[in-house]
Scaffold this active site. Sequence first.
Site, PDB file in Angstrom:
ATOM      1  N   HIS A  22       0.825  -1.184   0.130  1.00 52.06           N
ATOM      2  CA  HIS A  22      -0.160  -0.032  -0.187  1.00 52.06           C
ATOM      3  C   HIS A  22       0.903   1.244   0.133  1.00 52.06           C
ATOM      4  CE1 HIS A  22      -3.827  -2.130   0.775  1.00 52.06           C
ATOM      5  NE2 HIS A  22      -2.958  -3.079   0.865  1.00 52.06           N
ATOM      6  N   ASP A 125      -6.614   5.366   2.009  1.00 55.25           N
ATOM      7  CA  ASP A 125      -6.842   3.938   1.635  1.00 55.25           C
ATOM      8  C   ASP A 125      -8.300   3.525   1.726  1.00 55.25           C
ATOM      9  OD1 ASP A 125      -6.327   1.251   0.962  1.00 55.25           O
ATOM     10  OD2 ASP A 125      -4.203   1.416   1.625  1.00 55.25           O
ATOM     11  N   GLN A 361      13.241  -4.403  -6.225  1.00 58.12           N
ATOM     12  CA  GLN A 361      12.499  -5.112  -7.287  1.00 58.12           C
ATOM     13  C   GLN A 361      12.376  -4.244  -8.646  1.00 58.12           C
ATOM     14  OE1 GLN A 361       9.379  -7.551  -6.355  1.00 58.12           O
ATOM     15  NE2 GLN A 361       8.034  -6.650  -7.682  1.00 58.12           N
ATOM     16  N   HIS A 376       3.477 -13.705  -6.894  1.00 51.17           N
ATOM     17  CA  HIS A 376       2.428 -14.038  -6.146  1.00 51.17           C
ATOM     18  C   HIS A 376       1.001 -12.922  -6.701  1.00 51.17           C
ATOM     19  CE1 HIS A 376       3.313 -10.020  -4.475  1.00 51.17           C
ATOM     20  NE2 HIS A 376       2.424 -10.122  -3.577  1.00 51.17           N
ATOM     21  N   TRP A 379      -0.744  -6.381  -6.628  1.00 52.52           N
ATOM     22  CA  TRP A 379      -1.038  -5.700  -7.854  1.00 52.52           C
ATOM     23  C   TRP A 379       0.241  -4.633  -8.261  1.00 52.52           C
ATOM     24  CZ3 TRP A 379      -3.123  -5.779 -11.990  1.00 52.52           C
ATOM     25  CH2 TRP A 379      -3.557  -4.753 -13.026  1.00 52.52           C
ATOM     26  N   ASN A 380       1.066  -4.272  -7.371  1.00 53.68           N
ATOM     27  CA  ASN A 380       2.277  -3.516  -7.529  1.00 53.68           C
ATOM     28  C   ASN A 380       3.283  -4.444  -8.382  1.00 53.68           C
ATOM     29  OD1 ASN A 380       2.035  -0.935  -5.996  1.00 53.68           O
ATOM     30  ND2 ASN A 380       1.963  -2.608  -4.531  1.00 53.68           N
ATOM     31  N   SER A 381       3.574  -5.616  -8.094  1.00 54.07           N
ATOM     32  CA  SER A 381       4.403  -6.629  -8.894  1.00 54.07           C
ATOM     33  C   SER A 381       4.047  -6.683 -10.008  1.00 54.07           C
ATOM     34  CB  SER A 381       4.557  -7.806  -7.954  1.00 54.07           C
ATOM     35  OG  SER A 381       5.052  -7.640  -6.768  1.00 54.07           O
ATOM     36  N   GLU A 384       4.343  -3.797 -11.974  1.00 53.97           N
ATOM     37  CA  GLU A 384       6.041  -3.389 -12.515  1.00 53.97           C
ATOM     38  C   GLU A 384       6.434  -4.375 -13.547  1.00 53.97           C
ATOM     39  OE1 GLU A 384       7.303  -3.786  -8.349  1.00 53.97           O
ATOM     40  OE2 GLU A 384       6.244  -2.145  -7.637  1.00 53.97           O
ATOM     41  N   ASP A 400      -6.960  -9.955  -3.742  1.00 53.86           N
ATOM     42  CA  ASP A 400      -6.842  -9.648  -5.063  1.00 53.86           C
ATOM     43  C   ASP A 400      -5.963 -10.282  -6.011  1.00 53.86           C
ATOM     44  OD1 ASP A 400      -4.817  -8.352  -3.926  1.00 53.86           O
ATOM     45  OD2 ASP A 400      -4.418  -7.028  -5.340  1.00 53.86           O
ATOM     46  N   GLN A 401      -5.130 -11.106  -5.260  1.00 59.15           N
ATOM     47  CA  GLN A 401      -4.111 -11.865  -6.145  1.00 59.15           C
ATOM     48  C   GLN A 401      -4.659 -13.059  -6.961  1.00 59.15           C
ATOM     49  OE1 GLN A 401      -1.455 -12.873  -2.984  1.00 59.15           O
ATOM     50  NE2 GLN A 401      -1.069 -10.558  -2.636  1.00 59.15           N
TER      51      GLN A 401
HETATM   52  C1  UDX Z   1      -0.654  -6.415  -0.984  1.00 59.82           C
HETATM   53  C2  UDX Z   1      -1.530  -6.818  -2.278  1.00 59.82           C
HETATM   54  O1  UDX Z   1      -1.281  -8.170  -2.518  1.00 59.82           O
HETATM   55  C3  UDX Z   1      -1.431  -6.018  -3.441  1.00 59.82           C
HETATM   56  O2  UDX Z   1      -2.116  -6.802  -4.418  1.00 59.82           O
HETATM   57  C4  UDX Z   1      -2.131  -4.801  -2.935  1.00 59.82           C
HETATM   58  O3  UDX Z   1      -2.171  -3.913  -4.131  1.00 59.82           O
HETATM   59  C5  UDX Z   1      -1.364  -4.041  -1.843  1.00 59.82           C
HETATM   60  O4  UDX Z   1      -1.021  -5.002  -0.987  1.00 59.82           O
HETATM   61  P1  UDX Z   1       2.001  -7.198  -1.524  1.00 59.82           P
HETATM   62  O5  UDX Z   1       1.285  -8.537  -1.275  1.00 59.82           O
HETATM   63  O6  UDX Z   1       3.199  -6.843  -0.777  1.00 59.82           O
HETATM   64  O7  UDX Z   1       0.708  -6.110  -1.424  1.00 59.82           O
HETATM   65  O8  UDX Z   1       2.398  -7.176  -3.096  1.00 59.82           O
HETATM   66  P2  UDX Z   1       2.651  -6.139  -4.036  1.00 59.82           P
HETATM   67  O9  UDX Z   1       1.539  -5.211  -4.366  1.00 59.82           O
HETATM   68  O10 UDX Z   1       3.154  -6.765  -5.313  1.00 59.82           O
HETATM   69  O11 UDX Z   1       3.895  -5.189  -3.488  1.00 59.82           O
HETATM   70  C6  UDX Z   1       5.260  -5.662  -3.137  1.00 59.82           C
HETATM   71  C7  UDX Z   1       5.894  -4.345  -3.510  1.00 59.82           C
HETATM   72  O12 UDX Z   1       7.221  -4.764  -2.792  1.00 59.82           O
HETATM   73  C8  UDX Z   1       6.408  -4.118  -4.858  1.00 59.82           C
HETATM   74  O13 UDX Z   1       6.164  -2.796  -4.932  1.00 59.82           O
HETATM   75  C9  UDX Z   1       7.808  -4.554  -4.899  1.00 59.82           C
HETATM   76  O14 UDX Z   1       8.643  -4.012  -6.083  1.00 59.82           O
HETATM   77  C10 UDX Z   1       8.345  -4.376  -3.637  1.00 59.82           C
HETATM   78  N1  UDX Z   1       9.336  -5.605  -3.546  1.00 59.82           N
HETATM   79  C11 UDX Z   1       8.933  -6.729  -3.260  1.00 59.82           C
HETATM   80  C12 UDX Z   1      10.711  -5.028  -3.280  1.00 59.82           C
HETATM   81  O15 UDX Z   1      10.960  -3.627  -3.350  1.00 59.82           O
HETATM   82  N2  UDX Z   1      11.687  -5.838  -3.140  1.00 59.82           N
HETATM   83  C13 UDX Z   1      11.394  -7.285  -2.924  1.00 59.82           C
HETATM   84  O16 UDX Z   1      12.505  -7.937  -2.893  1.00 59.82           O
HETATM   85  C14 UDX Z   1      10.000  -7.490  -3.176  1.00 59.82           C
END
Ligand code: UDX
Length: 479
Positions: A22, A125, A361, A376, A379-381, A384, A400-401
């Site tokens: 978030h 949020d 990342q 996984h 949404w950010n991943s 990206e 949401d995944q």
């Molecule tokens: C969660 C939800 O899964 C997501 O869909 C929602 O929008 C926000 O909360 P998370 O499970 O952490 O987040 O996944 P993700 O949304 O992918 O965010 C992870 C973030 O951590 C990404 O921005 C990624 O770039 C960052 N990251 C992850 C790193 O910078 N380094 C790492 O080693 C792993």
Amino acid sequence: MEHHRENQVPHVLIFPFPAQGHINSMLPLAKLLSLAGFHVTFLNSDHNQHRLLGNADLAAWAARWHGFRSRSISDGLRPDYPRVADNLMPLFDSLKANTKPILRDMLVSDRKLGSEYPVTCIIGDGIMSFVIDVAEEVGLPVLSFRTISACSLWCYFRIPKLVEAGELPFGDDADMDRAIKGVLGMESFLRRRDLPHFCRAKEVTDPGLQLVWSETLKTTRSSALVLNTFEDLEPQILSHIRAHWPTTYTIGPLHALLQSRATDSADSTDSSSLWKEDRTCMKWLNGQPHGSVLYISFGSYTVVTRPKLLEFWHGLVNSQTRFLWVIRPDLVDGGGDVGQVPEELAGATKERGFIVEWAPQEEVLAHPAVGGFLTHSGWNSTLESMFAGVPMICWPYFADQQINSRYVSEVWRLGLDMKDKCDRETVEKMVRELMEERRGEFMKSAEEMADLAKKSIEKGGSTYTNLEKLIQDIRAMCF
Ligand code: UDX
């Protein structure tokens, strides 16, 4: 009078749910608004602020991003409470019970003390509707930011209809391949297993299901909705969403939009990580052939049992692919480290793998050596990876995944959905399929999607234009 209004500067309070995913989507918006000349306060939990301070120079941020500052507030839980996926309900409860009154007091006392720039607008949020309550109580305009995809939000919104139609709930021992018909726009490809994981509850009274249901409906009370997505990615779903949230700003991918606006490259790559980034992996990547490395990360919340982790590991090693794997210190379910690793895995990893606790990342995904992402489906991943043009294997964990991964494989054709399986044979097969057998096909659609994403953030693109509109509209709301 007009002249006076023009000289007034909005002060926007941005309050993300206290978790890495978030923060990563809402922080770029905070910085973009500061670039637009606004005062911006980014509100972290005390717990996360403390962790961020260990990895980021927040004072330097304030110097670089004129008008930007960060503040923190208690989330009401003890510092050592494990804030991972399976323990989130107490965090939600505590935020509502403890943080809500502190937020209200903070806003009221800022006004009483005659602060030079009192907060004039809140972007909360959307998973914390209590922020809307507080804004209403203190008389401030409020916008809701959802950090999930439009398709996930739309599924959340349809939960009451699914319950009404008897499609929900079904329990986790039901036939997961049964089609789901009650989500408009997704009738032709949605199955039970693609619904958010809390739909697998047995009872409609399940607290997780209830939470998402009620929080989603409550966001319709805010003045507008902000989404980290772009128009060309989810056009039909966005039109359904706009029937309920008429003012919806799509301003994603935000990480890329910020990068395109920041004048100094250091500004855009400022780490906002709660874990310390291990940059040694960049050097390792430099030594690998083009497109040869599979990057693996399960985001910030996911936990994996040790047996599952070993299945992944065997599958990876058996596929013979080079890999860079993020194994967070709290990734293994129940705490503790990975433990003894079988010799054949350790040997192969030394030969063609690299493991870090946390990676930079965005930079990893942009590296030419990276040819695939086992994710996984956070949404950010997902965004990206899309922006970097990297195809994905999806192993969704929760929330949401499950929907994101279905869209990646069935709608956007950007990779494979490994949902609900992670035995070594499946892992090996999918890695080979993504990295070798169907590489050309996936690379083609990944490049096309990356192009669309890039166009959206360029001048005249939908994201670019929507951000301008959001900035103007916030100004108008504030004074
Ligand atoms: C969660 C939800 O899964 C997501 O869909 C929602 O929008 C926000 O909360 P998370 O499970 O952490 O987040 O996944 P993700 O949304 O992918 O965010 C992870 C973030 O951590 C990404 O921005 C990624 O770039 C960052 N990251 C992850 C790193 O910078 N380094 C790492 O080693 C792993």
